[in-house]
Design a protein around this motif. Structure first.
Motif, short mmCIF file in Angstrom:
data_model
loop_
_atom_site.label_atom_id
_atom_site.label_comp_id
_atom_site.label_asym_id
_atom_site.label_seq_id
_atom_site.Cartn_x
_atom_site.Cartn_y
_atom_site.Cartn_z
N GLY A 278 0.72 -0.67 0.44
CA GLY A 278 0.19 -0.16 -0.19
C GLY A 278 0.44 1.18 -0.14
O GLY A 278 0.32 2.01 0.49
N LYS A 279 2.32 0.82 -0.49
CA LYS A 279 3.42 2.47 -0.39
C LYS A 279 3.75 3.03 -1.62
O LYS A 279 3.59 4.16 -1.89
CB LYS A 279 4.35 2.04 0.73
CG LYS A 279 3.63 1.14 1.79
CD LYS A 279 5.99 1.52 2.59
CE LYS A 279 5.76 1.19 3.71
NZ LYS A 279 6.93 0.58 4.03
N VAL A 280 2.98 2.86 -2.37
CA VAL A 280 2.99 3.30 -4.30
C VAL A 280 1.31 3.19 -5.01
O VAL A 280 1.30 1.54 -4.73
CB VAL A 280 3.95 2.77 -4.94
CG1 VAL A 280 4.39 2.95 -6.32
CG2 VAL A 280 5.54 2.67 -3.64
N ALA A 281 1.56 3.66 -5.40
CA ALA A 281 0.45 3.85 -6.55
C ALA A 281 0.28 3.75 -7.79
O ALA A 281 1.46 4.70 -8.29
CB ALA A 281 -1.34 4.04 -6.36
N TYR A 282 -0.21 2.87 -8.40
CA TYR A 282 0.43 3.54 -10.09
C TYR A 282 -0.92 3.35 -10.45
O TYR A 282 -1.50 3.05 -10.68
CB TYR A 282 1.01 2.05 -10.35
CG TYR A 282 2.37 1.73 -9.63
CD1 TYR A 282 3.58 1.89 -10.64
CD2 TYR A 282 2.35 0.98 -8.63
CE1 TYR A 282 4.85 1.94 -10.40
CE2 TYR A 282 3.79 0.74 -7.96
CZ TYR A 282 4.48 1.00 -9.06
OH TYR A 282 5.86 0.42 -8.37
N VAL A 283 -1.02 5.01 -11.38
CA VAL A 283 -1.98 5.03 -12.22
C VAL A 283 -1.85 5.24 -13.51
O VAL A 283 -1.05 5.62 -14.61
CB VAL A 283 -2.14 6.46 -12.03
CG1 VAL A 283 -3.97 7.50 -12.20
CG2 VAL A 283 -3.10 6.98 -10.09
N ILE A 284 -2.61 4.18 -14.24
CA ILE A 284 -2.42 4.37 -16.10
C ILE A 284 -3.42 5.69 -16.32
O ILE A 284 -4.79 6.49 -16.00
CB ILE A 284 -3.07 3.41 -16.29
CG1 ILE A 284 -2.41 2.11 -15.51
CG2 ILE A 284 -3.17 3.12 -17.66
CD1 ILE A 284 -3.39 0.64 -15.83
N ASN A 285 -2.66 6.74 -17.34
CA ASN A 285 -3.51 7.59 -17.93
C ASN A 285 -3.58 6.91 -19.43
O ASN A 285 -2.72 6.86 -20.60
CB ASN A 285 -2.02 9.07 -17.89
CG ASN A 285 -1.66 8.86 -16.40
OD1 ASN A 285 -3.14 9.39 -15.16
ND2 ASN A 285 -0.56 9.19 -15.78
N ALA A 286 -4.63 6.86 -19.77
CA ALA A 286 -5.48 6.64 -21.30
C ALA A 286 -4.43 6.92 -22.25
O ALA A 286 -3.47 7.06 -22.79
CB ALA A 286 -6.23 6.12 -20.95
N SER A 287 -5.16 9.12 -22.46
CA SER A 287 -4.01 9.49 -23.87
C SER A 287 -3.18 9.83 -24.19
O SER A 287 -3.23 9.87 -24.96
CB SER A 287 -5.33 10.50 -23.61
OG SER A 287 -4.73 11.13 -22.27
N ALA A 288 -2.73 9.38 -22.22
CA ALA A 288 -0.97 9.86 -22.78
C ALA A 288 0.11 9.23 -22.73
O ALA A 288 1.16 8.78 -23.15
CB ALA A 288 -0.57 10.29 -21.71
N GLY A 289 -0.46 7.66 -22.72
CA GLY A 289 0.32 6.13 -22.57
C GLY A 289 1.91 6.17 -21.54
O GLY A 289 2.29 5.48 -21.86
N THR A 290 0.75 6.24 -20.40
CA THR A 290 1.49 6.67 -19.78
C THR A 290 1.12 6.41 -17.94
O THR A 290 0.33 6.05 -17.90
CB THR A 290 2.60 7.87 -18.95
OG1 THR A 290 1.16 8.83 -18.37
CG2 THR A 290 3.47 8.31 -20.34
N ILE A 291 2.51 5.55 -17.30
CA ILE A 291 1.45 5.73 -15.75
C ILE A 291 2.71 6.65 -14.85
O ILE A 291 3.73 6.63 -14.92
CB ILE A 291 2.24 4.10 -15.37
CG1 ILE A 291 1.83 2.66 -16.73
CG2 ILE A 291 2.20 3.91 -14.34
CD1 ILE A 291 2.11 1.74 -16.85
N SER A 292 1.85 6.71 -14.24
CA SER A 292 2.05 8.35 -13.11
C SER A 292 2.16 7.27 -11.94
O SER A 292 1.00 5.96 -11.12
CB SER A 292 0.62 8.89 -13.02
OG SER A 292 0.72 9.15 -14.29
N VAL A 293 3.58 7.42 -11.62
CA VAL A 293 4.09 6.37 -9.77
C VAL A 293 4.00 7.34 -8.87
O VAL A 293 4.79 8.73 -9.09
CB VAL A 293 5.14 6.31 -9.70
CG1 VAL A 293 5.81 4.83 -8.56
CG2 VAL A 293 5.70 4.97 -11.01
N ILE A 294 3.31 7.11 -7.94
CA ILE A 294 2.60 7.79 -5.74
C ILE A 294 2.78 7.38 -5.19
O ILE A 294 2.90 6.59 -5.33
CB ILE A 294 0.92 8.29 -6.20
CG1 ILE A 294 0.68 8.82 -8.10
CG2 ILE A 294 0.91 8.86 -5.18
CD1 ILE A 294 0.24 10.31 -8.49
#
Length: 68
Positions: free
Chosen positions: A27-43
């Motif tokens: 639960g320490k890191v979240a990965y968000v998929i950004n559809a239109s950018a083709g990226t994953i944001s690491v939080i």
């Protein structure tokens, strides 16, 4: 979001068109998929801060981590 009170505790900017989020098992890191950018944001969850945006090739829609 603070689950006990259902209140917003932070707004974290990610890439455009976020469509899915996946948390590490700890639960320490979240990965968000950004559809239109083709990226994953690491939080980093504890600090509410984005630490990276990683290219995923543009076709990723779901992400999961195996359980141990």
């Amino acid at each position: 979001m603070k689950l006990k009170t259902h209140s917003n505790i932070a707004t974290i900017l990610v890439g455009p068109a976020p469509i899915n989020v996946c948390f590490t098992l700890c639960g320490k890191v979240a990965y968000v998929i950004n559809a239109s950018a083709g990226t994953i944001s690491v939080i980093v969850v504890k600090t509410h801060s984005g630490i990276a945006n990683v290219s995923n090739g543009g076709n990723l829609r779901f992400l999961a981590f195996p359980s141990n």
